[in-house]
Structures are given as C-alpha cells and as structure tokens.
Enzyme design. Structure first.
Site, short mmCIF file in Angstrom:
data_model
loop_
_atom_site.label_atom_id
_atom_site.label_comp_id
_atom_site.label_asym_id
_atom_site.label_seq_id
_atom_site.Cartn_x
_atom_site.Cartn_y
_atom_site.Cartn_z
N SER A 10 -5.52 1.88 -1.25
CA SER A 10 -6.77 2.54 -1.72
C SER A 10 -7.97 1.59 -1.58
CB SER A 10 -6.65 2.99 -3.18
OG SER A 10 -5.36 3.36 -3.53
N GLY A 42 1.53 -7.12 -4.67
CA GLY A 42 2.58 -6.90 -5.67
C GLY A 42 2.66 -5.47 -6.18
N LYS A 43 1.98 -4.55 -5.51
CA LYS A 43 1.96 -3.15 -5.96
C LYS A 43 3.37 -2.55 -6.02
CE LYS A 43 -0.52 -1.61 -2.54
NZ LYS A 43 -0.56 -2.87 -1.75
N LEU A 88 -4.33 -5.23 -2.22
CA LEU A 88 -4.03 -5.63 -0.85
C LEU A 88 -2.54 -5.54 -0.55
CD1 LEU A 88 -6.25 -8.85 -0.73
CD2 LEU A 88 -6.55 -6.85 0.77
N GLY A 133 0.84 -6.94 0.00
CA GLY A 133 1.42 -8.20 -0.47
C GLY A 133 0.94 -8.63 -1.84
N1 LIG Z 1 -3.44 -1.54 9.43
C1 LIG Z 1 -2.83 -1.58 8.25
N2 LIG Z 1 -3.51 -1.87 7.12
C2 LIG Z 1 -2.88 -1.90 5.95
N3 LIG Z 1 -1.55 -1.65 5.76
C3 LIG Z 1 -0.82 -1.33 6.87
C4 LIG Z 1 -1.43 -1.31 8.15
N4 LIG Z 1 -0.45 -0.99 9.04
C5 LIG Z 1 0.68 -0.83 8.37
N5 LIG Z 1 0.48 -1.04 7.05
C6 LIG Z 1 1.52 -0.82 6.02
O1 LIG Z 1 1.12 0.36 5.32
C7 LIG Z 1 1.06 0.14 3.94
C8 LIG Z 1 -0.27 0.60 3.34
O2 LIG Z 1 -0.35 1.98 3.33
P1 LIG Z 1 -1.26 2.72 2.26
O3 LIG Z 1 -0.96 4.16 2.42
O4 LIG Z 1 -1.04 2.12 0.92
O5 LIG Z 1 -2.74 2.37 2.77
S1 LIG Z 1 -4.13 3.08 2.39
O6 LIG Z 1 -4.17 3.25 0.93
O7 LIG Z 1 -4.20 4.36 3.10
O8 LIG Z 1 -5.18 2.16 2.87
C9 LIG Z 1 1.18 -1.35 3.70
O9 LIG Z 1 2.13 -1.45 2.65
P2 LIG Z 1 1.97 -2.52 1.46
O10 LIG Z 1 2.22 -3.85 2.12
O11 LIG Z 1 3.04 -2.14 0.49
O12 LIG Z 1 0.58 -2.40 0.87
C10 LIG Z 1 1.65 -1.93 5.01
O13 LIG Z 1 3.03 -2.22 4.93
N1 LIG Z 2 3.24 -11.67 -10.66
C1 LIG Z 2 3.73 -11.00 -9.60
N2 LIG Z 2 3.69 -9.65 -9.57
C2 LIG Z 2 4.15 -8.98 -8.47
N3 LIG Z 2 4.68 -9.55 -7.38
C3 LIG Z 2 4.74 -10.91 -7.36
C4 LIG Z 2 4.26 -11.68 -8.46
N4 LIG Z 2 4.43 -12.99 -8.17
C5 LIG Z 2 5.00 -13.01 -6.94
N5 LIG Z 2 5.20 -11.78 -6.45
C6 LIG Z 2 5.82 -11.46 -5.15
O1 LIG Z 2 4.81 -10.96 -4.28
C7 LIG Z 2 5.39 -10.03 -3.35
C8 LIG Z 2 4.62 -8.73 -3.42
O2 LIG Z 2 5.11 -7.85 -2.46
P1 LIG Z 2 4.98 -6.27 -2.59
O3 LIG Z 2 5.35 -5.83 -3.97
O4 LIG Z 2 5.74 -5.66 -1.45
O5 LIG Z 2 3.41 -6.06 -2.40
P2 LIG Z 2 2.61 -4.76 -1.94
O6 LIG Z 2 3.42 -3.55 -2.32
O7 LIG Z 2 1.31 -4.83 -2.69
O8 LIG Z 2 2.44 -4.86 -0.46
C9 LIG Z 2 6.85 -9.87 -3.73
O9 LIG Z 2 7.63 -10.70 -2.90
C10 LIG Z 2 6.89 -10.39 -5.18
O10 LIG Z 2 8.12 -10.92 -5.55
#
Ligand SMILES: Nc1ncnc2c1ncn2[C@@H]1O[C@H](COP(=O)(O)OS(=O)(=O)O)[C@@H](OP(=O)(O)O)[C@H]1O
Ligand SMILES: Nc1ncnc2c1ncn2[C@@H]1O[C@H](COP(=O)(O)OP(=O)(O)O)[C@@H](O)[C@H]1O
Length: 200
Positions: free
Chosen positions: A107, A38-39, A34, A36
């Site tokens: 994904s 931590g990817k 998802l 947030g």
């Molecule tokens: N509608 C919606 N749903 C999910 N995410 C959204 C959306 N709009 C913008 N974002 C931002 O785009 C990042 C996810 O893109 P991805 O290419 O990883 O998504 S996917 O695999 O095609 O589903 C995702 O980044 P991460 O937070 O790092 O996961 C979001 O910042």
């Molecule tokens: N064990 C952990 N592994 C990865 N991130 C963590 C962990 N614990 C807390 N976090 C925090 O969670 C947040 C994850 O954000 P982010 O890496 O941008 O997620 P994503 O790329 O999946 O959207 C960061 O602020 C990170 O510091």
C-alpha cells in the site's frame, strides 16, 4: 396467499448481527510497509494468536491475492491502485461478516491508503505501519527481490524505482528494526485486542 411479509424474509442482516453470533467486534487491520519490513511475518503471527484466543479471522496478503483474484495485475501505479481497491472491497465483505480481517499489502501511497480507508469505512479501518528503513529491508532481502531490482531485473520495485510514502497518520507504528520480533508481535496483539474487544 397472505400479503403479509414475515420479518425473516424482510430483514437485511447487519454487521452487528454477525458480530453478536461470533461475540467479536470485526474490523480490518491494514498492515502497510516496504517489502521485507515484516508485514507477512507479523500478520501471520497475529492471526495465529487471535485464532488461539478464539477469534474468527481472515488473512489477505499480496501472495494469496496476487495469485488469485488479482492475478491479472502487476506493479504499475494503476495496477497497484486496482490491487488495493479489490483488497479493500474484499476485506469489507469479510469484516461485514463479523470476521477480524488482516490485510498485509505494501500500500505504497497516501492516495492508495485513503482509498482503502474510504472503502472500508473509517471506523473499521485500523492502519498499522510496519516501519523499517529500506537499508534494513534490503539487507534482509527475504526473497532476493532487492538484489534483482538493483540489477534492473525487476522494474518498478517499491522503494527502489517506485515510490513509498510513509503513512502520515497510522493507528499504530511497529518499528521492526528496533524491536525483537516477539516485542513487535506483542505490541501488535495488544493494540488489536483492544480494537476488537466485544461489548454487547
Ligand atoms: N515491483 C515490485 N514492487 C514491490 N513488490 C513486488 C514487486 N514485484 C514483486 N513484488 C512482490 O509482491 C509483493 C507486494 O505486493 P503488494 O500487493 O503488497 O503490493 S502493492 O500494495 O500493490 O504495492 C511483495 O511482497 P512482500 O515482500 O511481502 O511485501 C513482493 O514479494
Ligand atoms: N521485529 C520484527 N518484526 C517482523 N519481522 C522481523 C522483525 N525482526 C526481524 N524480522 C524479520 O524480517 C523479515 C520480514 O520478512 P517478511 O515478513 O516477509 O516481510 P514483508 O511481508 O513485509 O515483505 C523476516 O525474515 C523476519 O523474521
């Protein structure tokens, strides 16, 4: 002019030939989870650690792909499929060049992940589920996107009004709501180092 073809003109180099030069085993580390979860944090940390250890790596994530080769794609189911298809094809090119490729993308469905696995090939596809309950991701709300999705300012947000299916058979699960960042990082590094161990 001789009709003889020298091997240098006739040989199509293979992944193994590139791996031999780099002295590393290449594969694609496919990080799923998802927004947030931590990817990105773990993908960046993994890449830095591998780099320090002398591996050649390439990181592909939603941010660099969606501002570049995928900048015409949104978040409909169709566009997500195309986003992942291109990411998987690109990852495969890097891996076939001997490069340890880290791909960090939500994904969201089994269908999408099966497609990525099929494109990359089972042997080179290493799926890591970055597991974290949506409540925790939403509390972190790193980019403020959950708040916007709740207000209806963003549509089709994963986990809110667009599906996320938990991976059924990942190679590794990292639970970022349970472990400290450093522990998650170490678990990931240990598993990946085992996967990319080079044996000539
Ligand atoms: N509608 C919606 N749903 C999910 N995410 C959204 C959306 N709009 C913008 N974002 C931002 O785009 C990042 C996810 O893109 P991805 O290419 O990883 O998504 S996917 O695999 O095609 O589903 C995702 O980044 P991460 O937070 O790092 O996961 C979001 O910042
Ligand atoms: N064990 C952990 N592994 C990865 N991130 C963590 C962990 N614990 C807390 N976090 C925090 O969670 C947040 C994850 O954000 P982010 O890496 O941008 O997620 P994503 O790329 O999946 O959207 C960061 O602020 C990170 O510091």
């Amino acid at each position: 002019m001789s009709a003889h073809i020298y091997p240098i003109f006739d040989t199509l180099l293979q992944k193994e030939d590139k791996e031999k030069v780099l002295k590393q085993k290449a594969c694609v580390i496919w990080m799923v989870g998802l927004s947030g979860s931590g990817k990105s944090t773990l993908a960046r940390a993994l890449e830095n650690t591998l780099h320090e250890k002398g591996y050649l790596t390439q990181l592909l994530d939603g941010d660099n792909l969606r501002t570049g080769i995928n900048n015409n794609l949104g978040f409909s189911e169709e566009d997500r499929i195309e986003n992942i298809r291109r990411a998987a094809e690109t990852s495969k090119l890097f891996a076939n060049c001997g490069i340890v490729t880290i791909c960090s993308l939500i994904s969201p469905t089994e269908q999408i992940r099966s497609m990525a696995k099929e494109i990359i090939g089972e042997e080179d596809y290493f799926e890591v589920f970055i597991s974290c309950p949506i409540e925790v991701c939403e509390q972190r709300d790193v980019k403020g996107l959950y708040a916007k999705a709740r207000k209806g300012e963003i549509k089709h947000f994963t986990g809110i009004d667009s599906p996320f299916e938990e991976p059924q058979n990942p190679s590794l699960i990292i639970e970022t709501d349970k472990d400290e960042l450093s522990v998650s990082h170490q678990k990931l590094v240990d598993a990946v180092l085992e996967k990319i161990k080079y044996t000539s």
